[in-house]
Design a protein around this motif. Sequence first.
Motif, short mmCIF file in Angstrom:
data_model
loop_
_atom_site.label_atom_id
_atom_site.label_comp_id
_atom_site.label_asym_id
_atom_site.label_seq_id
_atom_site.Cartn_x
_atom_site.Cartn_y
_atom_site.Cartn_z
N GLU A 42 -0.93 17.37 -11.10
CA GLU A 42 -0.95 15.93 -11.30
C GLU A 42 -0.67 15.14 -10.02
O GLU A 42 -1.14 14.03 -9.86
N PRO A 79 1.60 12.74 -7.49
CA PRO A 79 0.87 12.59 -6.22
C PRO A 79 1.39 13.54 -5.14
O PRO A 79 2.57 13.90 -5.13
N GLU A 120 -5.42 3.57 -0.38
CA GLU A 120 -6.12 3.43 -1.66
C GLU A 120 -7.14 4.57 -1.85
O GLU A 120 -8.20 4.38 -2.44
N ALA A 122 -6.81 7.80 -3.40
CA ALA A 122 -6.87 8.45 -4.72
C ALA A 122 -5.49 8.42 -5.35
O ALA A 122 -4.48 8.49 -4.64
N PRO A 123 -5.40 8.33 -6.67
CA PRO A 123 -4.10 8.31 -7.33
C PRO A 123 -3.24 9.53 -7.03
O PRO A 123 -2.01 9.44 -7.02
N LYS A 124 -3.89 10.68 -6.76
CA LYS A 124 -3.14 11.91 -6.50
C LYS A 124 -2.72 12.05 -5.03
O LYS A 124 -2.05 13.01 -4.66
N ASP A 173 -0.52 10.45 -2.07
CA ASP A 173 0.62 9.55 -1.92
C ASP A 173 0.60 8.87 -0.55
O ASP A 173 0.89 9.50 0.47
#
Length: 285
Positions: free
Chosen positions: A24, A26, A92, A94-96, A98
């Motif tokens: 999942e 990040p 910005e 990817a959500p994974k 950090d």
Amino acid sequence: MSVSTISYGPEPSQVGDLYLPEGEGPFPVVLLIHGGYWTALFDRFQVVPVAEALVANGYAVWNIEYRRIGEDGAGFPGTFLDIATATDRIAELAPKADPSRVLVVGHSAGGHLAGWVAHRAVLPTDAPGANPKVVPLGAVSLSGVLDLAAGDANRAGHDLTDPNVPPPAGVVAEPRADMIPVVSKLLSEGAINALLGGHADEVPERYAVTSPTALDNGRVPLLVVHGSADDVVPPSYGSVYVTGATAKGIDAKYVEVPGANHFDVINPAHKTWDTVLPWLAERLK
């Protein structure tokens, strides 16, 4: 592991490959910058083994391309604007991935650019790459050209396309044959002259904002690694930087790997990485 190619600009070389571990997240992000004397003779695929090894250690990896000598828009300021834009894209990406835990690793010319990224926060406001959105927690320069003036004085890279010059020890990629005629015309005065559009005594203001040796403390720790048997980039380009950086209060460490050549340091199975991986992990604590 998943890999996706993402554009950060409209030009063909304004792309990067984002490697993500399973899970999942990040995940902390390593910005990976390949070398090749800043020329279009070489591309990001030479450091794929490094990217894969970093993913196996729990990092997301942003393995970027950038406009290089021989391509339209490369040099000053284009190459530096690409590196800055690709770095800031991590905010910005990817959500994974950090953006608060970013590290930079670069090899050779990419080692120079990794060092430059570490100093972006102290660039003059009108310099290419100033005012970063993403500031790394640390940077690793592997066989990097951290002193551009010294490299220019030695006309570094002037014989890169000379067929009579034997390839360096351990070379991992052949130059792009279609780019050799284009790049050859640009290297007679050395690769750094081609990158910056002049020698150090001709455009000193450009060297002042692109050579890590000339820059002030960016508050980003640096690990500078060089092989003692490097026959491409003299180890002094790294050691001299660290001596000067330490005097400026920069957290900089120089490690010379006995017997290692220019390309050993991008072999993740090489003993070099016994130093690099723990240093990266320490920066995240």
